[in-house]
Structures are given as structure tokens and as C-alpha cells.
Design an enzyme around this catalytic site. Structure first.
Site, PDB file in Angstrom:
ATOM      1  N   LYS A  96       0.088  73.529  50.271  1.00  0.00           N
ATOM      2  CA  LYS A  96       0.905  72.353  50.035  1.00  0.00           C
ATOM      3  C   LYS A  96       0.530  71.240  51.010  1.00  0.00           C
ATOM      4  CE  LYS A  96       5.130  74.796  48.570  1.00  0.00           C
ATOM      5  NZ  LYS A  96       5.296  74.188  47.243  1.00  0.00           N
ATOM      6  N   ARG A 127       7.322  83.030  40.662  1.00  0.00           N
ATOM      7  CA  ARG A 127       7.359  83.762  39.389  1.00  0.00           C
ATOM      8  C   ARG A 127       6.648  85.098  39.506  1.00  0.00           C
ATOM      9  NH1 ARG A 127       4.615  78.729  36.513  1.00  0.00           N
ATOM     10  NH2 ARG A 127       5.720  77.765  38.249  1.00  0.00           N
TER      11      ARG A 127
HETATM   12  N1  BES Z   1       8.917  76.829  46.169  1.00  0.00           N
HETATM   13  C1  BES Z   1       8.232  75.969  45.288  1.00  0.00           C
HETATM   14  C2  BES Z   1       9.154  75.097  44.445  1.00  0.00           C
HETATM   15  C3  BES Z   1      10.006  74.098  45.176  1.00  0.00           C
HETATM   16  C4  BES Z   1       9.644  72.780  45.218  1.00  0.00           C
HETATM   17  C5  BES Z   1      11.197  74.470  45.757  1.00  0.00           C
HETATM   18  C6  BES Z   1      10.447  71.860  45.856  1.00  0.00           C
HETATM   19  C7  BES Z   1      12.000  73.552  46.393  1.00  0.00           C
HETATM   20  C8  BES Z   1      11.620  72.233  46.436  1.00  0.00           C
HETATM   21  C9  BES Z   1       7.375  76.780  44.328  1.00  0.00           C
HETATM   22  O1  BES Z   1       6.876  77.963  44.830  1.00  0.00           O
HETATM   23  C10 BES Z   1       6.215  75.942  43.974  1.00  0.00           C
HETATM   24  O2  BES Z   1       5.440  75.645  44.835  1.00  0.00           O
HETATM   25  N2  BES Z   1       6.116  75.563  42.703  1.00  0.00           N
HETATM   26  C11 BES Z   1       5.056  74.754  42.240  1.00  0.00           C
HETATM   27  C12 BES Z   1       4.571  75.321  40.953  1.00  0.00           C
HETATM   28  C13 BES Z   1       3.303  74.703  40.456  1.00  0.00           C
HETATM   29  C14 BES Z   1       2.151  75.075  41.354  1.00  0.00           C
HETATM   30  C15 BES Z   1       3.060  75.174  39.060  1.00  0.00           C
HETATM   31  C16 BES Z   1       5.589  73.333  42.057  1.00  0.00           C
HETATM   32  O3  BES Z   1       6.744  73.183  41.628  1.00  0.00           O
HETATM   33  O4  BES Z   1       4.858  72.402  42.356  1.00  0.00           O
HETATM   34 MN    MN Z   2       5.087  77.739  45.887  1.00  0.00          MN
END
Ligand code: BES
Ligand code: MN
Ligand code: ZN
Length: 507
Positions: A283, A363
Site C-alpha cells: 500500500k 477474502r
Molecule cells: N483492508 C483493506 C480494505 C480497507 C480499505 C479497509 C480502507 C479499511 C479502509 C483490504 O485488505 C484491501 O486492501 N482491499 C483492497 C482490495 C483490492 C486490492 C481489490 C482495496 O480495497 O483496495
Molecule cells: Mn489489503
């Protein structure tokens, strides 16, 4: 926070602070129509003490608007705090919940360590739901996230008394009050877990905290790690943990009420990513520190199980929390890797997952958690996860996302929302969305492209629940309060604990 329910006459209660609600009864929409605030109490002495400030026009009884009077005449309390509900015609239990939180948060920074909160009297608001709302709101307001500050001063308010009119249905209010204290404490238990930084709450330590709580309230529990994941062939869950020096934790909590050997077994499955760096699909560093709260779904299940153990509904419940740290390293999984998820039974093959993005890890852990819950006998499933940023894009910070594959289970959850007062908005599922997660090399892939990201994530989970009635809660936008409000501190919210609990209690 100590809590008491009192039926003593308001004006006679000796306390540091008496909080009374006020509402605006002005119904005219004319531009020159002035607010007409009234107190929601029938106590004549309290009414008289507040009369001049109400008449002054300075105080409008807007939602969470406060005014403080010292040494009010004719009232035993040292201070009288008025808390606004806004327009009386629009007063709801939600507003009462927020007003109670506002009263507690008014008191805390001033070093006042007790307050009495007058249960509002109004035909529009039933006393039992007001009692629940007031106690919930008080616990919500009492929480502050400053755990590691050496000058920590905003500790618990100490003592909260709810003062109900003498003519109340005392048995009903006492029961509602006692229950809601348990619910409020459980929600704050969840918030304390979510607040912990990744270094202070690794998967192993989350397992220890859950086990300690379980032992205290009489839940069955097991905490497993890597070896068990291999034994169960949890290839999806394990793949998330493989890049971290911290071993994963598979936390199982069981509630088995005596004499209940038939009927549904409710399965609660939570995402417990104690830190989500994204893994190799790392990230951006801006806001990455927030990803300590990526275990909020798991923590909600742990808090709900605490409340379940204490409130003792007549239904079996089993919780599965999949805790891991998602890190990049030489042993981390890579985009393009193919993982094999846990098979439902040993003679079946597990479904294969092509990893497109290692940041779509929630997931993966939930896939195996849902399968395991079914294998342990769950007939109905609910999961909670901070799953997708896409859900926040869709619904903002106001509503959390909800999905279901079954109308009957959804109807029960929807009814639970009316009691919990939490906001979830149902989003659709559909085969057309499932197309987006088909893989060329394996059965499915772990991301479905840019559009409808919350839905394709839900479709991914649906593959693993098969025909079991199921609800999926995406709490990414609600688990962390981004800006403090008069009734809640910035930080972990404990969202979903109350709704999951009420859903369980509906069986
Ligand atoms: N933990 C994150 C989602 C999240 C985002 C939680 C903002 C709280 C605040 C999750 O694991 C994630 O990174 N999801 C990705 C999925 C994508 C790579 C398909 C996302 O939402 O960008
Ligand atoms: Mn994630
Ligand atoms: Zn995540």
C-alpha cells in the site's frame, strides 16, 4: 464505568452533574419562526431552574447542543447540563443515544467523575428503547483511544446513573438497563482491541486476549496456529500469513447453551488482519498506519461473543476469527501465485485461487474461515470484515455494506438493525459480477477489477459459503471514526457488535 438505574425524583438527586434533554418544539417553517426549546422532563423544579436559559433565545436545543448551568436553584445537583435533541417531532432513539454520549463526553475532559442522565419523557419515544439508547450512548461516549499516553487523563467517567420517572414500568426498564450495560461493555471491549497497534496486538496476542475473555465469561475456546492451518489445508488463510514473522492465529469461540442440542448453529466469521501492509502489492505509505484496524471484523465477533455469553440466548453460536499479519518479505506470496483453499470435506479438492493482488487478503482468510465454520456445523453464517475501499467509495462513512444470499436470514438481520440502531445498506450480488472473478489458470482470482469492488469481494466469499444462508458485512468505512463528534471519540467505533448480537438473539 459504574452504572445505576434510579427512580428517585430528579431535583432531589445529589450529584456533580445532572444532564437533561431538551428538544425544539417549533413546527413552523416560516423564516422568522424562532426555536422553542422545552425540557423532556416532568420535574417542575428542574423545569424552573432551566426556564430563563430556555427563554433567552441563546439555546436552541439543536442536536447535541449543550449549555451548562452551575448551582441551579431548587435542584440538588451541583450542575445542570442541557443536551439538545433537535426538533422534537424528529426525535428518535438514535438522537437519545447521541445525546447520552454527548453528556458523557462533556463531563470527561472537565474532570467530573459522575453524572446523572435523565431519561427523556415524551410520548414519541418508548421508555425501553430510550433506556437502551441512553446506556449504549453513555458507553460509546465513555471510550477514549489514548491508551498509551503517559498523561492519560480522559479515563472513564466513573459513574453513570440513568434517572427514570417514578411511574416507569420498573421491571422492564431494569431488564433493558442490565442487558444494555453488557452490550455497551462488549462494544468497548471490541473498540479496545481495534485500537491496539500492530506491534501490541499480533495474531498470537489477539488469540490470547480472546482466550482470556472466553475463560472469564464461560465460552469454549481454542486458538490454533500454522500447524493446524496446514492440517486443515487452509491454503488461502496460510498464504496471507506466509510473508510475516508473526504466526497466524485461528481463533475459535464456542457458545453452547445447556439443553440446546437442536436447531440452528450460528457461525460468526471475522477478518483479523492485525496489520495490512498490502504485502508485495504494498500500500502507499500515506495512512498505512490505519491498517492496524484491519482486524475490526474479528474484534466485532469477539465482542459479540462476550455479550452472547453473558446474555445467554437459547441458540448455539460458534465464532471463527482468522488472524494474520499481511507483510511483504522473501517468503511472502506473490501476484500470480495460485493457492488452494480449504476443502469442505477431505474427499473434495479445495478451490484454487489465482492471486492477482496480495492486498486483497481479507477474502483469502475469510474463505477458509467460512469453510471451517461450516465444517464445524454452522447452519447460518455471518461474517464481518474491513474488506474493501470500494465499499467506502460506494457508501461513504455513513452506511456499512451488507450482502446476503438468502431473504429469510436477511429479514432477520434487517430487523436486528432496527434494535441496534446501526446503519448497514444492502448491496446486490449477481452472477454477472461473479464473471469478473473467473480465472484462466484456476477456479477464481482474488480481485475483480476496478468496478463494483465491494460486490466482487462479496462474490468471492459467496463461492465458499455455497448454499448456506449467509450475511456479509463490509465495515471498512465504519470501523474507524475519522473525525471526533460530540458523542464519540475519533478512533475505533465497535460497529457491528450490536447488530450481530441482536441478530443472534433473534433465533
Ligand atoms: N483492508 C483493506 C480494505 C480497507 C480499505 C479497509 C480502507 C479499511 C479502509 C483490504 O485488505 C484491501 O486492501 N482491499 C483492497 C482490495 C483490492 C486490492 C481489490 C482495496 O480495497 O483496495
Ligand atoms: Mn489489503
Ligand atoms: Zn485488509
Amino acid at each position: 464505568m459504574n452504572t445505576q438505574l434510579s427512580f428517585a425524583p430528579l431535583a432531589g438527586i445529589e450529584t456533580e452533574l445532572l444532564a437533561v434533554l431538551a428538544a425544539d418544539t417549533q413546527t413552523s417553517k416560516a423564516p422568522d419562526a424562532k426555536p422553542h426549546p422545552v425540557l423532556l422532563t416532568s420535574d417542575a423544579a428542574v423545569q424552573a431552574a432551566a426556564a430563563s436559559v430556555l427563554a433567552s433565545g441563546e439555546y436552541k436545543a439543536g442536536a447535541n447542543e449543550t449549555v451548562l448551568l452551575h448551582a441551579p436553584t431548587g435542584v440538588a445537583a451541583k450542575r445542570l447540563l442541557l443536551v439538545g435533541l433537535g426538533k422534537q417531532a424528529k426525535a428518535t432513539a438514535d438522537k437519545v443515544r447521541n445525546a447520552a454520549g454527548t453528556a458523557v463526553r462533556f463531563v470527561k475532559p472537565r474532570g467530573i467523575r459522575e453524572l446523572v442522565f435523565a431519561l427523556p419523557v415524551s410520548e414519541l419515544l418508548p421508555a425501553v428503547s430510550n433506556t437502551r439508547a441512553a446506556v449504549e450512548g453513555a458507553f460509546v461516549g465513555d471510550f477514549d483511544p489514548d491508551t498509551y499516553r503517559s498523561d492519560r487523563k480522559d479515563q472513564s467517567v466513573g459513574s453513570f446513573t440513568l434517572a427514570a420517572p417514578a411511574a416507569s414500568d420498573r421491571t422492564a426498564l431494569e431488564a433493558a438497563f442490565a442487558e444494555t450495560v453488557i452490550i455497551g461493555e462488549s462494544q468497548n471491549f471490541t473498540r479496545a482491541l481495534v485500537n491496539e497497534p500492530g506491534n501490541k496486538l499480533t495474531p498470537t496476542l489477539l488469540g490470547q486476549r480472546a482466550a482470556l475473555m472466553a475463560a472469564e465469561v464461560g465460552l469454549g475456546w481454542e486458538v490454533h496456529s500454522t500447524e493446524k492451518l496446514h492440517e486443515l489445508k487452509m491454503g488461502a488463510f496460510w498464504s496471507v500469513s506466509q510473508g510475516s514473522a508473526e504466526p497466524p492465529a485461528l481463533i475459535v469461540l464456542r457458545y453452547e447453551p445447556e439443553g440446546v442440542s437442536e436447531g440452528p448453529v450460528l457461525g460468526l466469521v471475522g477478518k483479523g488482519i492485525t496489520f495490512d501492509s498490502g504485502g508485495i502489492s504494498i500500500k502507499p505509505s500515506d495512512n498505512m498506519e490505519k491498517m492496524k484496524y484491519d482486524m475490526a471484523g474479528g474484534a466485532a465477533m469477539i465482542g459479540a461473543m462476550r455479550a452472547i455469553a453473558l446474555l445467554k440466548p437459547r441458540v448455539r453460536v460458534i465464532a471463527v476469527i482468522c488472524a494474520a499479519e499481511n507483510m511483504p518479505s522473501g517468503t511472502a506470496q506473490k501476484p500470480g501465485d495460485v493457492q488452494t483453499a480449504m476443502p469442505f470435506s477431505a474427499d473434495q479438492p479445495g478451490k484454487t485461487i489465482e492471486i492477482i493482488n496480495t492486498d486483497a487478503e481479507g477474502r483469502l482468510v475469510l474463505a477458509d474461515g467460512l469453510t471451517y465454520a461450516r465444517q464445524l456445523g454452522a447452519t447460518h453464517l455471518i461474517d464481518a470484515a474491513t474488506l474493501t475501499g470500494a465499499c467506502v467509495v460506494a457508501l461513504g462513512y455513513v452506511n456499512a455494506g451488507a450482502f446476503s444470499n438468502d431473504e429469510e436470514i436477511w429479514a432477520k438481520f434487517d430487523a436486528a438493525l432496527a434494535t441496534s440502531g446501526e446503519k448497514f445498506w444492502r448491496l446486490p450480488l449477481g452472477d454477472e459480477y461473479a464473471e469478473q472473478i473467473k480465472s484462466e489458470i484456476g477456479d477464481i482470482k482474488n480481485t475483480g477489477g476496478r468496478w463494483g469492488g465491494a460486490i466482487t469481494a462479496a462474490e468471492f466469499l459467496k463461492v465458499f459459503v455455497e448454499d448456506t444462508p449467509w450475511i456479509h458485512l463490509d465495515i471498512a468505512g465504519l470501523a474507524w471514526v475519522e473525525d471526533s463528534k460530540p458523542y464519540i471519540a475519533k478512533g475505533p467505533s465497535g460497529v457491528a457488535v450490536r447488530s450481530i448480537l441482536e441478530w443472534v438473539r433473534s433465533y
